[in-house]
Write an enzyme that holds these catalytic residues in place. Structure first.
Site, PDB file in Angstrom:
ATOM      1  N   LYS A   1      17.630  -8.182 -45.373  1.00 40.70           N
ATOM      2  CA  LYS A   1      18.113  -7.099 -44.671  1.00 40.70           C
ATOM      3  C   LYS A   1      18.076  -7.253 -43.246  1.00 40.70           C
ATOM      4  O   LYS A   1      16.703  -7.135 -42.689  1.00 40.70           O
ATOM      5  CB  LYS A   1      17.546  -5.706 -45.005  1.00 40.70           C
ATOM      6  CG  LYS A   1      18.256  -4.361 -44.419  1.00 40.70           C
ATOM      7  CD  LYS A   1      17.267  -3.369 -44.152  1.00 40.70           C
ATOM      8  CE  LYS A   1      17.222  -2.899 -42.796  1.00 40.70           C
ATOM      9  NZ  LYS A   1      18.102  -2.958 -41.851  1.00 40.70           N
TER      10      LYS A   1
ATOM     11  N   GLU B   1       4.439  -8.793 -39.023  1.00 35.81           N
ATOM     12  CA  GLU B   1       4.127  -9.259 -37.687  1.00 35.81           C
ATOM     13  C   GLU B   1       4.714  -8.040 -36.966  1.00 35.81           C
ATOM     14  O   GLU B   1       5.697  -7.805 -36.837  1.00 35.81           O
ATOM     15  CB  GLU B   1       5.065 -10.521 -37.474  1.00 35.81           C
ATOM     16  CG  GLU B   1       4.655 -11.365 -36.297  1.00 35.81           C
ATOM     17  CD  GLU B   1       5.351 -10.886 -35.148  1.00 35.81           C
ATOM     18  OE1 GLU B   1       4.590 -10.223 -34.183  1.00 35.81           O
ATOM     19  OE2 GLU B   1       6.359 -11.204 -34.722  1.00 35.81           O
TER      20      GLU B   1
ATOM     21  N   CYS C   1       7.911  -9.139 -28.662  1.00 33.40           N
ATOM     22  CA  CYS C   1       6.624  -8.284 -29.158  1.00 33.40           C
ATOM     23  C   CYS C   1       5.567  -9.376 -28.395  1.00 33.40           C
ATOM     24  O   CYS C   1       4.408  -9.032 -28.380  1.00 33.40           O
ATOM     25  CB  CYS C   1       6.230  -8.713 -30.714  1.00 33.40           C
ATOM     26  SG  CYS C   1       7.115  -9.770 -31.573  1.00 33.40           S
TER      27      CYS C   1
ATOM     28  N   GLU D   1       2.746   0.183 -26.911  1.00 32.81           N
ATOM     29  CA  GLU D   1       3.963  -0.719 -26.814  1.00 32.81           C
ATOM     30  C   GLU D   1       5.221  -0.007 -26.446  1.00 32.81           C
ATOM     31  O   GLU D   1       5.585   0.830 -26.990  1.00 32.81           O
ATOM     32  CB  GLU D   1       3.999  -1.402 -28.313  1.00 32.81           C
ATOM     33  CG  GLU D   1       5.082  -2.558 -28.028  1.00 32.81           C
ATOM     34  CD  GLU D   1       5.219  -3.182 -29.329  1.00 32.81           C
ATOM     35  OE1 GLU D   1       5.509  -2.871 -30.224  1.00 32.81           O
ATOM     36  OE2 GLU D   1       5.201  -4.639 -29.383  1.00 32.81           O
TER      37      GLU D   1
HETATM   38  C1  UN1 Z   1       9.281 -11.953 -31.053  1.00 34.66           C
HETATM   39  O1  UN1 Z   1       8.836 -11.423 -29.872  1.00 34.66           O
HETATM   40  O2  UN1 Z   1       9.309 -11.141 -31.804  1.00 34.66           O
HETATM   41  O3  UN1 Z   1       6.942 -16.684 -28.078  1.00 34.66           O
HETATM   42  C2  UN1 Z   1       9.143 -13.236 -31.346  1.00 34.66           C
HETATM   43  C3  UN1 Z   1       7.995 -16.218 -28.068  1.00 34.66           C
HETATM   44  C4  UN1 Z   1       9.260 -16.396 -28.756  1.00 34.66           C
HETATM   45  C5  UN1 Z   1       9.169 -15.634 -30.122  1.00 34.66           C
HETATM   46  C6  UN1 Z   1       8.726 -14.179 -29.869  1.00 34.66           C
HETATM   47  N1  UN1 Z   1       9.404 -17.845 -29.110  1.00 34.66           N
HETATM   48  O4  UN1 Z   1       8.174 -15.113 -27.196  1.00 34.66           O
END
Ligand code: UN1
Length: 498
Positions: free
Chosen positions: A175, A250, A284, A385
């Site tokens: 999904k 995550e 993130c 966040e």
């Molecule tokens: C994310 O922000 O969910 O290191 C992943 C990084 C990318 C991956 C980010 N290669 O910012």
């Protein structure tokens, strides 16, 4: 007319059982309809699970290097179609072409890693405590993997999850985020072309409340992998806990970049610009806190604002653009609300903080890069966040205070320190509470063959990337082969006799 996309279930492109559809619009220009997509519900998930169940035996019996070859072929097709994928991705989620090409490249790297892993997927062999006995481990698939992915890395993150799930012999119900279904659609086309047998991967579009929920509650789904907010992650863990599903989460971040007075200032400015405003802060791993030694604060801030002013905001399809739009209106309002919170908390807004509507940007969800100074470690904008281009700057006296402030949040994904002092660098590696620490580099830029994930509320202990991702989707079987021809008793025959 905009393209009418479908679900991909049992190797067929099909509509949702409801017959309903939802729209996917370009966040840089809401008049542009990227396509309409099936608004699915639990009935479609059920069909997808049936198809994943039916194909599980054949797929998991295929020799692992063969599965690896198919995934390697998917990588080859992604290389050929890289530009097309990047263009679609920019259209549906806004980030600039340079970054959507990077996102696609991360998918390609992950495919080739899976290809290699097909001829490795090592277990361990180790000596037995008894004679004439061989012991080792093998990895077995869990069964059906439910994959729920976010919109900020529409190709990279699905590949991080789906390639390892497939290589280890699982079948998949996928999904994608409702903001980025077109990239997910392309990914399915590619897997199909590469030779993934029909029904092994199933795509179900639709809302999390219906499709996601049905995946979590389905008793035949053995493992769920999710990337998104900590709030939803904790709910997913709760639901999956009831049926003891394995869950890999995550989640959020509030990633700090520390800058010490001995740092290379220009380098640190490049780093924070890229970390905080790259992907419009919607990673993130984005740098959302700058923790800076007070002796260099004022000079650094005036240099940073000068640079932030020069960032070109606009449609990501334009090669000149530095910063694209926010993903959608709701997310933009959430960020604007945080900007108000920051002002009310007494932080000083030294740059940005508003909607950007110049020229072509009048029809999109654009914000200016935003910088707050005088932020105190306990303010909400220092702890929560925001997931947008908002940087909270916190002044500190020395290294010890910098680390203390950096750790003063419930998240722990990425972290960074700019310094020329080896001692500070080594101590930061040791003491920053984060899954990832960068030295003299921004908080973003993870490579696909290394573990990716974080501590505290950023996750539940799993790591994506590299061989670690393969563990998420595998059961370990331990094998004992006794060829002594007699009954040997572990612990008893081997007891040291006094
Ligand atoms: C994310 O922000 O969910 O290191 C992943 C990084 C990318 C991956 C980010 N290669 O910012």
């Amino acid at each position: 007319m905009a393209k009418e996309y479908k679900n991909f279930i049992g190797g067929e492109w099909v509509d949702a059982a409801s017959g309903e559809r939802f729209e996917n619009r370009n966040p840089a220009d809401w008049e542009e309809l990227v396509g309409t997509f099936p608004k699915s519900d639990e009935r479609d998930v059920l069909k997808a699970v049936e198809s994943a169940k039916k194909t599980l035996k054949d797929w998991s019996n295929m020799p692992i290097p063969k599965r690896g070859e198919i995934l390697g072929r998917a990588g080859d097709i992604m290389v050929e179609r890289k530009e097309e994928i990047a263009q679609v991705m920019t259209r549906e989620m806004g980030k600039i072409l340079k970054e959507t090409r990077g996102d696609t490249q991360e998918g390609i790297d992950t495919a080739y890693y899976a290809f290699g892993e097909g001829r490795r997927l090592f277990g361990i062999t180790t000596p037995s405590e008894l004679p004439n006995k061989t012991i080792y481990t093998i990895l077995k698939p869990i069964g059906i993997a439910g994959i729920i992915s976010p919109w900020n890395f529409p190709m990279a993150i699905p590949t991080w999850k789906i390639f390892p799930a497939l290589l280890t012999g699982n079948t998949v119900v996928f999904k994608p985020a409702s903001d980025t279904p077109a990239t997910a659609n392309l990914f399915m086309e590619i897997l199909d072309k590469a030779g993934v047998p029909k029904g092994v991967v199933n795509l179900v579009n639709g809302p999390g409340s219906k499709v996601g929920e049905a995946i979590l509650k389905n008793p035949d789904v053995g493992v769920v992998s999710f990337t998104g907010s900590s709030l939803i992650g904790s709910r997913i863990a709760e639901v999956c806990g009831k049926t003891l599903k394995r869950v890999s989460l995550e989640l959020g971040g509030k990633n700090p970049q520390i800058v010490m007075e001995d740092a290379d200032m220009d380098l640190a400015i490049e780093g924070v610009l890229w970390g905080a405003f790259g992907t419009t802060g919607q990673r993130c791993t984005a740098t959302s806190r700058l923790i800076i030694q007070e002796s260099i604060h004022d000079k650094f801030m005036s240099m940073l604002v000068e640079r932030a002013k020069k960032l070109k905001i606009g449609n990501g399809l334009n090669e000149e653009t530095d910063m694209g739009p926010i993903i959608n209106e709701a997310q933009m309002n959430k960020i604007l609300n945080y900007i108000d919170i920051g002002k009310n908390e007494g932080a000083t807004l030294i740059y940005g903080g508003e909607r950007y509507t110049e020229g072509e940007c009048s029809k999109g969800w654009f914000l200016t890069p935003t910088i707050f100074t005088d932020v105190k470690p306990d303010m909400r904008i220092a702890k929560e966040e925001i997931f947008g281009p908002v940087l909270s700057v916190i002044k500190v006296k020395d290294f010890d205070e910098a680390v203390k402030v950096a750790n003063n949040v419930k998240y722990g994904l990425s972290s960074s320190i700019y310094t020329r002092n080896l001692l500070y660098a080594m101590k930061a590696i040791e003491n920053l509470e984060a899954g990832i620490t960068y030295i003299n580099a921004p908080t973003i830029g993870a490579e696909c063959h290394l573990p990716f994930g974080g501590v505290k509320n950023t996750g539940n202990g799993h790591r994506e990337g590299g061989k670690w991702a393969y563990e998420i989707f595998s059961e370990i079987k331990t094998v004992y082969i006794d060829y002594s021809g007699k009954l040997q008793k572990a612990q008893i025959d081997t007891a040291v006799v006094k």
